[in-house]
Design an enzyme around this catalytic site. Sequence first.
Site: not given
Length: 216
Positions: A73, A180
């Site tokens: 993400y 991330c």
Amino acid sequence: MVEWITSEGLVPYPDAVAEMEARAAGIAAGTASEAIWLLEHPPLYTAGTSAKPADLTDPDRFPVYESARGGQYTYHGPGQRVAYVMLDVGKRGRDVRAFVCRIEDWVIDTLAEFNVKGERRAGRVGVWVVRPDKAPNPDGTPREDKIAAVGLRLRRWVSFHGLSINVEPDLSHFDGIVPCGIREHGVTSLVDLGLPVTLDDVDDALKRTFARHFPG
């Protein structure tokens, strides 16, 4: 020749993906030139191919888009310079790992234009800065914050998606995800580091340093 494109205003994410895919197809077919596209998005989250549902901690905060890029993400929004990188990796060595390293090195050189020391970390894609001004981690190691993200997709040996550098985004917007997938480190921006840097400044630095890593 690589074409540099700069979009004013906020570009909707689905529109950007459609444009990138069309341009990448044209590059692969030999009908379009390589391009770097500089833009901003409205506030949104994207889920890369390795995204874990648990890392989307506030799914109703901003629109969430599935993305074909690598990674987990990430957040995009105003004050963040996104650079979509549409390059022919086939003619640049066909080494994906080396290509990602060149992208990271390009970002590191760009940050150095502002006397910011960006660093690569094993197992953590992107670019990081050490924060001696903040309290160390519980194990005594220095705090590190992410300042730039990298997430790429290749199709027919042409890259698209790319990188984002935090210039002056609202850093609280990252709170809706685990960026991330990394919980033990934070995020920062050039302005958060005390530097009065603008998007135009970053664009100029990206252009100045590009040829060092992608000649020809």
